[in-house]
Every structure is written in structure tokens, then in C-alpha cells.
Write a protein that holds these residues in place. Structure first.
Motif, PDB file in Angstrom:
ATOM      1  N   GLY A  15      -0.121  -1.388 -12.317  1.00 21.64           N
ATOM      2  CA  GLY A  15      -1.143  -2.220 -11.841  1.00 21.64           C
ATOM      3  C   GLY A  15      -1.675  -1.812 -10.483  1.00 21.64           C
ATOM      4  O   GLY A  15      -2.729  -2.471  -9.997  1.00 21.64           O
ATOM      5  N   TYR A  16      -1.411  -0.774  -9.955  1.00 17.09           N
ATOM      6  CA  TYR A  16      -1.734  -0.304  -8.761  1.00 17.09           C
ATOM      7  C   TYR A  16      -3.468   0.138  -8.953  1.00 17.09           C
ATOM      8  O   TYR A  16      -3.521   0.928  -9.873  1.00 17.09           O
ATOM      9  CB  TYR A  16      -1.018   0.847  -7.935  1.00 17.09           C
ATOM     10  N   CYS A  17      -4.222   0.013  -7.915  1.00 19.17           N
ATOM     11  CA  CYS A  17      -5.734   0.603  -8.041  1.00 19.17           C
ATOM     12  C   CYS A  17      -5.923   1.420  -6.869  1.00 19.17           C
ATOM     13  O   CYS A  17      -5.234   1.235  -5.772  1.00 19.17           O
ATOM     14  CB  CYS A  17      -6.522  -0.460  -8.281  1.00 19.17           C
ATOM     15  N   ARG A  75       0.696  -1.182  -0.062  1.00 23.25           N
ATOM     16  CA  ARG A  75       0.056  -0.102  -0.057  1.00 23.25           C
ATOM     17  C   ARG A  75       0.840   1.302   0.066  1.00 23.25           C
ATOM     18  O   ARG A  75       1.789   1.125   0.722  1.00 23.25           O
ATOM     19  CB  ARG A  75      -0.951   0.139   1.059  1.00 23.25           C
ATOM     20  N   LEU A  76       0.588   2.205  -0.786  1.00 26.99           N
ATOM     21  CA  LEU A  76       1.238   3.349  -0.762  1.00 26.99           C
ATOM     22  C   LEU A  76       0.231   4.501  -0.902  1.00 26.99           C
ATOM     23  O   LEU A  76      -0.692   4.520  -1.166  1.00 26.99           O
ATOM     24  CB  LEU A  76       2.141   3.411  -1.926  1.00 26.99           C
ATOM     25  N   LYS A 115      -2.678 -12.161  -8.659  1.00 25.91           N
ATOM     26  CA  LYS A 115      -3.816 -11.888  -8.071  1.00 25.91           C
ATOM     27  C   LYS A 115      -3.874 -10.492  -8.787  1.00 25.91           C
ATOM     28  O   LYS A 115      -2.859  -9.712  -8.875  1.00 25.91           O
ATOM     29  CB  LYS A 115      -3.540 -11.731  -6.612  1.00 25.91           C
ATOM     30  N   SER A 116      -5.227 -10.010  -8.561  1.00 25.66           N
ATOM     31  CA  SER A 116      -5.291  -8.547  -8.980  1.00 25.66           C
ATOM     32  C   SER A 116      -5.275  -7.892  -7.873  1.00 25.66           C
ATOM     33  O   SER A 116      -5.234  -8.228  -6.551  1.00 25.66           O
ATOM     34  CB  SER A 116      -6.910  -8.664  -9.487  1.00 25.66           C
ATOM     35  N   SER A 123      -1.297  -2.460  -4.663  1.00 27.85           N
ATOM     36  CA  SER A 123      -0.752  -3.372  -5.653  1.00 27.85           C
ATOM     37  C   SER A 123      -0.662  -4.900  -5.220  1.00 27.85           C
ATOM     38  O   SER A 123      -0.063  -5.125  -4.093  1.00 27.85           O
ATOM     39  CB  SER A 123       0.518  -3.008  -6.341  1.00 27.85           C
ATOM     40  N   PRO A 124      -0.852  -5.933  -6.092  1.00 29.05           N
ATOM     41  CA  PRO A 124      -0.442  -7.151  -5.673  1.00 29.05           C
ATOM     42  C   PRO A 124       0.960  -7.565  -5.668  1.00 29.05           C
ATOM     43  O   PRO A 124       1.922  -6.947  -6.434  1.00 29.05           O
ATOM     44  CB  PRO A 124      -1.014  -8.058  -6.760  1.00 29.05           C
TER      45      PRO A 124
END
Length: 83
Positions: free
Chosen positions: A44-46, A26-27, A71-72, A65-66
């Protein structure tokens, strides 16, 4: 720096985190830092809801991000939230 340098550094950090048993990273960055927000999205971070001292702060962009391959980002976030 070019995106490939940033991506290489981020990949190294994700690999190290996975080696320590983490399932996601987590960022946070500021929304006004549009280049960083766009970079993390390309990697790919959401976006997820802010946490800690950033809760309710409209200027913070929190992302996840995974780290575990296959993994999503959303799957990783939901797994972390459920326990």
C-alpha cells in the motif's frame, strides 16, 4: 524470507509507529532494488517526491504509507504536507 515475514515485520513497525502517534511512515530504497519497491507497493505504499539528501537523486525511491487505518497513502501524504 517470504513476503509474509516481511509483511508481518512491517505491520508490527506500523502498529508501533501508530502507538507513538505517527500518522504515516516514509521510507527510501534504491530503485534498482526492484523486489523492495514491488513489496512496498503491494503493502500500500505509494511513491512521493524524494526529500532531504535524496532530493534530485534519480536512484532513490521514496515512499509513504498510512499508519492510521482508513486513510489512503495519498491522503496521509497530503495531510503531512499541509501541516
Amino acid at each position: 524470507m517470504r513476503d509474509w515475514v516481511h509483511a508481518a515485520i512491517l505491520s508490527h513497525l506500523e502498529t508501533a509507529a501508530a502507538g507513538f502517534g505517527y500518522h504515516a511512515i516514509r521510507l527510501e530504497t534504491r530503485l534498482v532494488n526492484t523486489r523492495a519497491v514491488a513489496f512496498y507497493q503491494r503493502q500500500g505504499y505509494c511513491r512521493i517526491p524524494s526529500y532531504g539528501k535524496y532530493v534530485g537523486g534519480p536512484e532513490a525511491a521514496t515512499a509513504i504509507s498510512p499508519v492510521v487505518l482508513g486513510k489512503s497513502s495519498l491522503d496521509s501524504y497530503q495531510q503531512m504536507r499541509s501541516g
